[in-house]
Design a protein around this motif. Structure first.
Motif: not given
Length: 71
Positions: A31-41, A57-64
């Motif tokens: 959970f931490v590994v998958c969601w940390t990049p999105y929350y940091l963004l 915008e594709y970076v935002h979508h990819a992280l989500f």
């Protein structure tokens, strides 16, 4: 006669607890590994809103999507 309870081994409960602990740690870490990049963004955007125009915008979508793949 005495009735005796059958046991498959005396160390079954500690092994089960250890396996449960390992599984819980793996779930939390994934959970931490998958969601940390999105929350940091998101935090980066919160402190520097102009960054939204610089990041594709594709970076935002990819992280989500990466965060949702955690499940």
């Amino acid at each position: 006669g005495e009735s005796q309870l059958r046991r498959s081994g005396t160390d079954v409960i500690p092994k089960a607890r250890l396996k449960t602990l390992r599984m819980s740690v793996v779930i939390v870490l994934s959970f931490v590994v998958c969601w940390t990049p999105y929350y940091l963004l998101g935090l980066w955007y919160w402190f520097q809103p102009a960054m939204l125009r610089r990041t594709p915008e594709y970076v935002h979508h990819a992280l989500f999507v990466f965060g949702n793949l955690n499940t």
